[in-house]
Enzyme design. Structure first.
Site, short mmCIF file in Angstrom:
data_model
loop_
_atom_site.label_atom_id
_atom_site.label_comp_id
_atom_site.label_asym_id
_atom_site.label_seq_id
_atom_site.Cartn_x
_atom_site.Cartn_y
_atom_site.Cartn_z
N SER A 64 0.72 -1.36 0.10
CA SER A 64 0.19 0.29 -0.06
C SER A 64 1.24 1.22 0.03
CB SER A 64 -1.02 0.28 0.47
OG SER A 64 -1.91 1.08 0.98
N GLU B 40 -2.34 13.74 13.28
CA GLU B 40 -2.27 14.76 12.91
C GLU B 40 -1.21 15.04 11.20
OE1 GLU B 40 -0.95 19.38 14.30
OE2 GLU B 40 -0.51 17.52 15.88
N HIS C 59 -6.97 -5.94 0.17
CA HIS C 59 -6.05 -5.45 0.83
C HIS C 59 -4.63 -5.71 1.30
CE1 HIS C 59 -3.67 -1.72 -0.54
NE2 HIS C 59 -4.25 -1.58 0.76
#
Length: 264
Positions: A91, A184, A243
């Site tokens: 990924s 974040e 996936h």
């Protein structure tokens, strides 16, 4: 950039890169099995599993893009005296591996990309980031409380929830919870993470793309980008896998990967 890593076995280097919101912990079982399997063969492997920037125990920074991840890996090779290695990435880690191969082709023996294309990706994770933010782990009093929020926000996707919960840990005080990844920074740079990779020339080395049979991350729309940037590639589909191919079908994943790496 000093990336956190673990290594298994002695032999030709193989470097494994995890995906978004993951860590090297996701790959320990695979790494051990590949190392043990290769130890009795003609070409044994020395497997390195890494925490990428903003994940796990590697440094957390405000910046995040594939050029940085590629340069981080270049530094890792230099720090560990690796002249050439096979590189495996899943990924986001697959995109980082592809960018590395395009930027530093002489350092890559063979490339294995797991269920991702080099193209601009569709948005598969915004709802996940929103759920992670809503969990407010700094003020959570138990793992169960965090999981309840994820259950409410993500719904029936138990595989994703289980994966995310592996990223929850106690902070340095041992009183509060925190994510192992830099939520974040990853959320702020999500558009960079979804972006496609690029190179001045195609990668001329051997590549294996492994697709989950139930996954649409590699599809008819983005396959031409694989052909253009990685002309000497093979495509293998693992039936029944989504996936997270290596987690859902580990034996089939290892068999396909080792066969490819051992071929002349």
């Amino acid at each position: 950039m000093n990336l956190n890593f673990k290594e298994f076995g002695i032999g030709f280097p193989v470097v494994i890169l995890h995906g978004l919101l993951g860590s090297l912990d996701n790959w320990q079982t695979i790494a051990r099995k590949m190392s043990d399997m290769s130890s009795t063969r003609e070409m044994p492997f020395r497997i390195y599993i890494l925490d990428q920037r903003n994940h796990g125990k590697s440094p957390h920074t405000d910046e995040m893009n594939y050029d940085l991840l590629s340069n981080d890996l270049f530094e890792f090779f230099e720090q560990n005296n690796i002249d050439k290695a096979h590189v495996i990435g899943h990924s986001m880690g697959g995109k980082a591996a592809m960018q590395f191969a395009l930027m530093y082709p002489r350092l890559v023996g063979k490339l294995v990309v797991v269920d991702i294309a080099p193209s601009q990706a569709e948005d598969h994770h915004s709802y996940v980031f929103e759920a992670l933010d809503a969990a407010d782990v700094a003020h959570a009093t138990s793992r169960e409380q965090v999981q309840q929020v994820l259950d409410e926000k993500i719904g029936e996707d138990k595989t994703t929830i289980q994966f995310l919960m592996k990223g929850l840990q106690r902070d340095y005080s041992e009183k509060n919870f925190e994510w192992k990844f830099n939520l974040e920074a990853l959320w702020n740079h999500y558009t960079d993470i979804m972006s496609g990779i690029n190179g001045t020339a195609p990668y001329s080395g051997s590549c294996l793309f492994i697709k989950g049979g139930k996954s649409d991350y590699i599809n008819a729309g983005n396959y031409p980008d694989i052909v253009d940037l990685f002309p000497h590639h093979e495509l293998v589909e693992i039936p029944g896998a989504g996936h997270w191919v290596q987690a859902e079908k580990p034996d089939e994943f290892i068999a396909a990967t080792v066969k490819f790496l051992e071929e002349d």
